[in-house]
Write an enzyme that holds these catalytic residues in place. Structure first.
Site, mmCIF file in Angstrom:
data_model
loop_
_atom_site.group_PDB
_atom_site.id
_atom_site.type_symbol
_atom_site.label_atom_id
_atom_site.label_comp_id
_atom_site.label_asym_id
_atom_site.label_seq_id
_atom_site.Cartn_x
_atom_site.Cartn_y
_atom_site.Cartn_z
ATOM 1 N N CYS A 247 51.646 21.138 66.706
ATOM 2 C CA CYS A 247 51.090 20.714 67.659
ATOM 3 C C CYS A 247 52.024 21.273 68.747
ATOM 4 O O CYS A 247 51.895 22.399 69.092
ATOM 5 C CB CYS A 247 51.595 19.130 67.784
ATOM 6 S SG CYS A 247 51.050 18.159 69.511
ATOM 7 N N HIS B 200 47.866 17.242 63.719
ATOM 8 C CA HIS B 200 49.059 16.867 63.098
ATOM 9 C C HIS B 200 48.649 16.526 61.561
ATOM 10 O O HIS B 200 48.308 15.741 60.996
ATOM 11 C CB HIS B 200 49.346 15.564 63.514
ATOM 12 C CG HIS B 200 50.278 15.713 64.944
ATOM 13 N ND1 HIS B 200 51.576 15.742 64.861
ATOM 14 C CD2 HIS B 200 49.795 15.553 66.056
ATOM 15 C CE1 HIS B 200 51.994 15.890 65.982
ATOM 16 N NE2 HIS B 200 50.841 15.626 66.846
ATOM 17 N N GLU C 242 50.484 16.422 59.076
ATOM 18 C CA GLU C 242 51.388 15.645 58.282
ATOM 19 C C GLU C 242 50.940 14.141 58.387
ATOM 20 O O GLU C 242 51.220 13.259 57.474
ATOM 21 C CB GLU C 242 52.787 15.442 58.995
ATOM 22 C CG GLU C 242 53.127 14.841 60.266
ATOM 23 C CD GLU C 242 52.695 15.388 61.450
ATOM 24 O OE1 GLU C 242 52.718 14.886 62.525
ATOM 25 O OE2 GLU C 242 51.999 16.608 61.516
#
Length: 265
Positions: A123, A231, A233
């Site tokens: 990001c 993202h 994660e």
């Protein structure tokens, strides 16, 4: 030497940059280093050792000392970069600048690229990479696209489809086909109101949306230097990008001289 006698290869050390935010816990309400657990969980689940790198005073000597201790680097998400870094005045919707974090991450990234240290941007990290290499950003996507679908607000991640360029490093990590004319389509979690505009030197776009938003780039000629606007994660069952970074970091660690070897030489 037999397999049982081969030297043990320790897990690679991955540095992750952090936020500096006002944080409250118990009776304390103080500025603190902060990073959501999902980031470093992703690293450790893929076999790496996570080390957090909070914003701090920066110099060439400090950057070199930090990078000497790392086998890989992740520049994480967070607040907007200072638009002055790419020659613009701030938009009304752009965050108040965080010059300490901007300077810290730019210096770490520049040093990492110089030494071919495996790098993953997430990001804000993708934007840091682009701006560091001379690119610019769209400061507020709703002005460009007429939609807020990339940042719903309230901490709610949206899902968008991205087309991944065939034959790219990213496609390889995602097990996408290496040939053919049709890119792979992937649904990814996003939360951003800014995005890459003018591309930085040496970067190749490797994923984008149907309305033209750049969602991934990689540095051509680098062993492992890529960044995504989404993202990864947050996709806890799909950690292929983190696994790729940890694998590249392990290769990097094995290729450089061990401190005992240097002392003996």
């Amino acid at each position: 030497m037999s397999d049982s006698e081969a030297p043990f290869a320790p897990p690679p050390v991955i540095g992750l940059t952090t936020y500096l935010e006002q944080s409250k816990t118990g009776v304390w309400d103080v500025p603190a280093s902060f990073l959501p657990q999902v980031y470093f969980d992703a690293v450790t689940r893929c076999g790496g050792i996570a080390v957090l790198l909070p914003p701090q005073p920066v110099s060439g000597m400090i950057v070199e000392r930090v990078l000497e201790s790392l086998d890989g680097l992740i520049v994480t998400g967070g607040k907007d970069l200072d638009p002055a870094l790419y020659g613009q005045q701030p938009h009304d919707e752009t965050d108040v600048p965080r010059p300490d974090r901007d300077a810290w991450e730019t210096a770490l990234l520049t040093g990492a690229l110089q030494r071919q240290l495996p790098f993953l941007g997430i990001c804000r990290g993708a934007q840091v990479l682009n701006v560091t290499l001379g690119g610019s950003l769209h400061q507020h996507l709703p002005d460009v696209l007429g939609t807020r679908r990339y940042q719903l607000g309230g901490g709610e991640f949206a899902s968008v489809g991205v087309a991944v360029a065939a034959g790219s490093k990213l496609a390889g990590l995602l097990d996408a086909p290496g040939g053919g004319d049709e890119p792979q389509t992937l649904d990814v979690p996003v939360y951003h109101h800014q995005a890459i505009d003018r591309l930085g030197a040496g970067l190749r776009v490797t994923a984008s949306t149907d309305d033209g938003v750049i969602e991934a780039v990689e540095l051509e000629g680098a062993a492992f230097a890529l960044a995504v606007q989404w993202h990864p994660e947050e996709s806890r069952e799909d950690l292929r990008l983190f696994a790729g970074l940890v694998e590249a970091a392990g290769t990097y660690a094995r290729a450089r001289p061990h401190p005992r070897q240097e002392a003996a030489s």
